[in-house]
Design an enzyme around this catalytic site. Structure first.
Site, PDB file in Angstrom:
ATOM      1  N   HIS A 413       0.816  -1.221   0.000  1.00 18.93           N
ATOM      2  CA  HIS A 413       0.000   0.000   0.000  1.00 18.93           C
ATOM      3  C   HIS A 413       0.849   1.270   0.000  1.00 18.93           C
ATOM      4  CE1 HIS A 413      -2.249   3.286   1.975  1.00 18.93           C
ATOM      5  NE2 HIS A 413      -3.217   2.855   1.191  1.00 18.93           N
ATOM      6  N   ARG A 571      -9.466  -0.277 -14.894  1.00 13.49           N
ATOM      7  CA  ARG A 571      -9.661  -1.619 -14.350  1.00 13.49           C
ATOM      8  C   ARG A 571     -10.848  -1.590 -13.394  1.00 13.49           C
ATOM      9  NH1 ARG A 571      -4.919  -3.984 -10.790  1.00 13.49           N
ATOM     10  NH2 ARG A 571      -5.890  -2.640  -9.230  1.00 13.49           N
ATOM     11  N   GLU A 673      -3.171 -12.054 -15.302  1.00 11.61           N
ATOM     12  CA  GLU A 673      -2.416 -12.045 -14.050  1.00 11.61           C
ATOM     13  C   GLU A 673      -2.459 -13.390 -13.318  1.00 11.61           C
ATOM     14  OE1 GLU A 673      -4.268  -9.135 -11.486  1.00 11.61           O
ATOM     15  OE2 GLU A 673      -6.231  -9.562 -12.349  1.00 11.61           O
ATOM     16  N   ASN A 696       2.510  -8.163 -11.048  1.00  7.20           N
ATOM     17  CA  ASN A 696       2.527  -8.393  -9.597  1.00  7.20           C
ATOM     18  C   ASN A 696       1.883  -9.731  -9.245  1.00  7.20           C
ATOM     19  OD1 ASN A 696       3.604  -5.831  -9.443  1.00  7.20           O
ATOM     20  ND2 ASN A 696       1.661  -4.851  -8.947  1.00  7.20           N
ATOM     21  N   ASP A 697       0.626  -9.906  -9.684  1.00 12.95           N
ATOM     22  CA  ASP A 697      -0.072 -11.158  -9.379  1.00 12.95           C
ATOM     23  C   ASP A 697       0.470 -12.323 -10.197  1.00 12.95           C
ATOM     24  OD1 ASP A 697      -1.709 -10.450  -7.316  1.00 12.95           O
ATOM     25  OD2 ASP A 697      -3.437  -9.948  -8.556  1.00 12.95           O
ATOM     26  N   CYS A 747       0.880  -3.656 -17.586  1.00 16.55           N
ATOM     27  CA  CYS A 747       0.619  -2.544 -16.665  1.00 16.55           C
ATOM     28  C   CYS A 747       1.094  -2.841 -15.260  1.00 16.55           C
ATOM     29  CB  CYS A 747      -0.868  -2.203 -16.649  1.00 16.55           C
ATOM     30  SG  CYS A 747      -1.923  -3.529 -16.029  1.00 16.55           S
TER      31      CYS A 747
END
Length: 794
Positions: A413, A571, A673, A696-697, A747
């Protein structure tokens, strides 16, 4: 023709030396733009000749010069005493009879035109500087409102002339080296607009914070406009998008005071309190906002530059008026082609090291706050030092000069929010809260690549500026990741090909704050405390669903408008259960999952019976942006779509809610992802218009590493998208996309963090790379070089 008085119809912008910029501009608009349908209240102005005639006939010049002898602007008492003597001397002087008679006759004429005896007028000062056309004297003289009758008008005229010698005006001229007698003063006498029965405000034809030129910024309050000019009232704020004329943002201010007419001759206006019901409403209607925006664009076109405009709504006549206009000087004179780069000038003693976020440098006093309950102790400009942040910390993150955390990786975060804010941030230090002494001076350096350094003391650093005017656009599209609507206009100046990822989570968390299902269920909620909290957040809305739709659409629109007409891929919401639970009322609707990363999120929410009403509100917001606001450059993206069947269900629901794939250029992408998105890429390509890779995922699910776990589960060299398993998945997806003639971009965070990763992406033929704004410039240069090398090989 009189040399002492000029009516607005006799004036234009060439008469600044005679009536000052303010009155010349009023004449220009009255004589030139009134025929275009714009309303400007009539009036007249005393000229510089009238001022000098008054000074000469009354013998004031000699008296003024004598009083100014021995003036010391560095001595406040000296300055104040001399200013007071000057003003008393001018007030005792008599206005020449010929000038007095012309003022009276002009006032009678203006009253007659308005079919009113002793018309109420506004009396304003307008300084002139014949030999100093670049001098700015704005705000140094006075304004008098609701002036009636010849005698009161003459007094107000003299007071305006006297205000040429206020303490601040004397000091300004002395400090700038201006001769006090090079300046003359014109007094504008203009029909009052009964905004005391309506509203008033200021309009800029450019965004005042960023210099973004495609938006009109309008502020509004109840009553006469002096409160907004003086900053006494927190106004409503609105943005109108110039290309479509749509209102793309609206914020309700407190508007606690309202200036109205007063019967007292000595105090012709007074402030009263605004009742709570009216405070919670817009002080101007949407139709009036749009009308003002049209006039603002008309004025800007006429003057050929961004403008600063004052307006008023007459509550008796039910009519809008423009009452002043002047060029905007802050942003319109800037250079949008210059990009900044941060660089340390000296080294220093390193306190600790972590992972850098962004490329900036920040300094300040460290404030160690370990619990969100203590954030009130944080002050603007300090360096936030903590263990970890969540959405509740964002109010102080926005005012921090830098952020340092013990825990977290590049996608936590604190990292995500600081990127959006452009705030230097170092995460995952493990020991910052122990090693950094509270209230000590520190430097947070993110300019040296992947590692971020915290130094003792406030060290010197440089900001290098780069002119990007002639920067070549590569064949590979370079887009941006944006989540914070308030930053969209500012980042629009970064060279880009659109926005490849805009996150709804930021808008929902920061602007809506309430769980969407709590808004859906509001009428039947029995928890009085919860309802009160929702009412406080959604002031002015009895329909709470509409509150969600409006605020979400405004956030989306601000982002989408910032790069119009280039593509913007939004998104759809991708909160996880623990994140949704943190919203107001959220715990009532969310499961407690042991691993929310792999739980009820993304597409599986949208078609579920429980969450469907919330998703339909998202669709309504998207439709409003595309159709009502005219921003059809908006595309949508479905996150965490585990199977092609899920994709079909979501697209079907979108269609039922007015978002038909292919209609009005609507494209629907899928976030690639999850390994299943790669394995079943052929099937997903049959359903969606394109893919956007989320590294990321994709990394965590390919390698089995929980990215929320921080450093404890990370294994050096295997915890990022540079791993061959992740890169191989990306290659396979791009190959399928090319075969199926579908768009494919990326992205995720990897392109922003690892420059060499972008060379790999260019080699594989990816269509677009979307990055945080801080890394767009250097990536563009790198991609240009890589494409040139590949071209030579062919």
């Amino acid at each position: 023709m009189s040399k002492l008085i000029k009516f607005f119809e006799e004036l234009n912008n060439k008469n600044v030396d005679k009536v000052g910029g303010k009155n010349a501009s009023l004449g220009e608009m009255y004589s030139q733009l009134k025929k275009e349908g714009m309303k400007v209240p009539n009036g007249f102005a005393t000229t510089s000749d009238a001022y000098r005639h008054f000074i000469k006939q009354s013998g004031l010049e000699k008296k003024i010069r004598n009083i100014l002898k021995g003036l010391d602007t560095g001595n406040v008492n000296n300055l104040m005493k001399k200013g007071e003597r000057l003003r008393k001397t001018i007030m005792k002087a008599h206005i020449p009879k010929d000038l007095e008679n012309e003022i009276k006759e002009s006032y009678k004429k203006l009253s007659k035109q308005s079919k009113t005896k002793n018309l109420d007028v506004a009396v304003r000062s307008s300084a002139t500087a014949e030999d100093l056309p670049t001098a700015s004297f704005a705000g140094q003289q006075e304004t008098y409102l609701n002036i009636r009758g010849e005698e009161e008008l003459l007094k107000a005229v003299k007071r305006c002339i006297t205000s040429l010698f206020t303490t601040r005006a004397i000091s300004y001229r002395e400090d700038k080296g201006f001769d006090h007698f090079d300046i003359a003063l014109s007094v504008g006498i203009q029909k009052m607009i009964r905004a005391d029965k309506g509203s008033s405000g200021v309009m800029f034809t450019i965004d005042t914070e960023s210099g973004f030129q495609n938006a009109i910024f309008i502020t509004s309050i109840y009553g006469l406009g002096e409160n907004i000019v003086q900053g006494k009232v927190n106004p409503d704020e609105f943005y109108v998008f110039k290309p479509t004329g749509a209102i793309i943002s609206s914020k309700i201010g407190t508007k606690s005071l309202k200036m109205i007419y007063n019967k007292s001759v000595d105090n012709p206006v007074r402030n009263i309190k605004v009742n709570q019901k009216d405070r919670n409403k817009q002080s101007i209607t949407d139709d009036q906002i749009k009308q003002l925006a049209k006039w603002g664009m008309l004025i800007e076109k006429h003057y050929g530059k961004p403008m600063d405009i004052e307006w008023a709504y007459d509550g008796k006549e039910k009519q809008l008026y423009i009452i002043q206009a002047r060029p905007e000087t802050v942003h319109s004179n800037g250079n949008p082609n210059v990009i900044k780069k941060y660089k340390m000038k000296t080294g220093g003693e390193i306190i600790t090291v972590g992972q850098s976020v962004g490329t900036r440098i920040g300094t300040g006093t460290a404030n160690r706050i370990m619990n969100v309950s203590d954030i009130k102790k944080f002050k603007k400009g300090q360096v936030l030092v903590t263990s970890m942040t969540d959405p509740d910390w964002e109010p102080i993150m926005k005012i921090a000069s830098a952020i340092v955390t013990d825990q977290g990786g590049r996608t936590c975060h604190a990292a995500i929010v600081s990127r959006e804010l452009g705030t230097p941030c170092i995460v995952g230090t493990e020991d910052a809260s122990e090693k950094i002494k509270n209230k000590s001076k520190v430097t947070v350096d993110c300019s040296q690549g992947e590692k971020g350094y915290i130094y003792k003391g406030e060290l010197d650093y440089a900001i290098e500026k780069t002119n990007i005017k002639n920067l070549k656009r590569p064949q590979t599209k370079i887009m941006m990741n944006i989540g914070e609507p308030d930053l969209a206009f500012k980042t629009s100046f970064t060279p880009n090909d659109g926005i490849g990822l805009a996150r709804l989570e930021f808008i929902i968390n920061n602007y809506i704050k309430v769980h969407p299902l709590a808004l859906v269920d509001y009428p039947k909620l029995k928890d009085k405390k919860l309802k009160k909290e929702i009412d406080e957040i959604s002031k002015g809305y009895s329909n709470k669903k509409q509150f969600f739709i409006d605020k979400l659409s405004e956030g989306i629109a601000s982002i989408t408008a910032s790069v119009y007409p280039k593509d913007v891929i939004i998104r759809l919401s991708d909160f996880k259960t623990n994140e949704y639970a943190n919203l107001v009322g959220g715990e009532k609707y969310e499961l407690k999952e042991s691993n929310p990363m792999m739980g009820w999120r993304g597409a599986s929410r949208f078609y579920s019976e429980e969450f469907l009403p919330a998703f339909e509100m998202e669709c309504a917001a998207m439709k409003k942006v595309r159709e009502d606001m005219g921003l059809n450059n908006l595309k949508t993206m479905v996150p965490f779509c585990r199977t092609p069947e899920e994709g079909k269900k979501v697209i079907s629901i979108m269609k039922k809610n007015g978002l038909k794939q292919g209609k009005n250029h609507l494209e629907v992408y899928v976030m690639a992802e999850i390994p299943s998105n790669i394995i079943l890429a052929e099937e997903f390509a049959k359903i969606f218009d394109g893919f956007s890779i989320g590294t990321n995922d994709l990394t965590q699910f390919t390698l089995g590493i929980d990215r929320d776990a921080g450093n404890s589960l990370q294994i050096a060299g295997t915890d990022n998208a540079k791993n061959e398993a992740v890169k191989d998945s990306i290659k396979k997806l791009i190959k399928v996309a090319k075969k199926r003639k579908k768009k494919v971009g990326i992205c995720g965070q990897a392109p922003s963090d690892f420059p060499e990763f972008n060379e790999f992406l260019v080699e594989t033929g990816i269509d677009s790379i979307s990055l945080i704004p801080d890394t767009v410039l250097k990536t563009t240069v790198m991609v240009n070089k890589k494409e040139a090398r590949l071209k030579k090989k062919k």
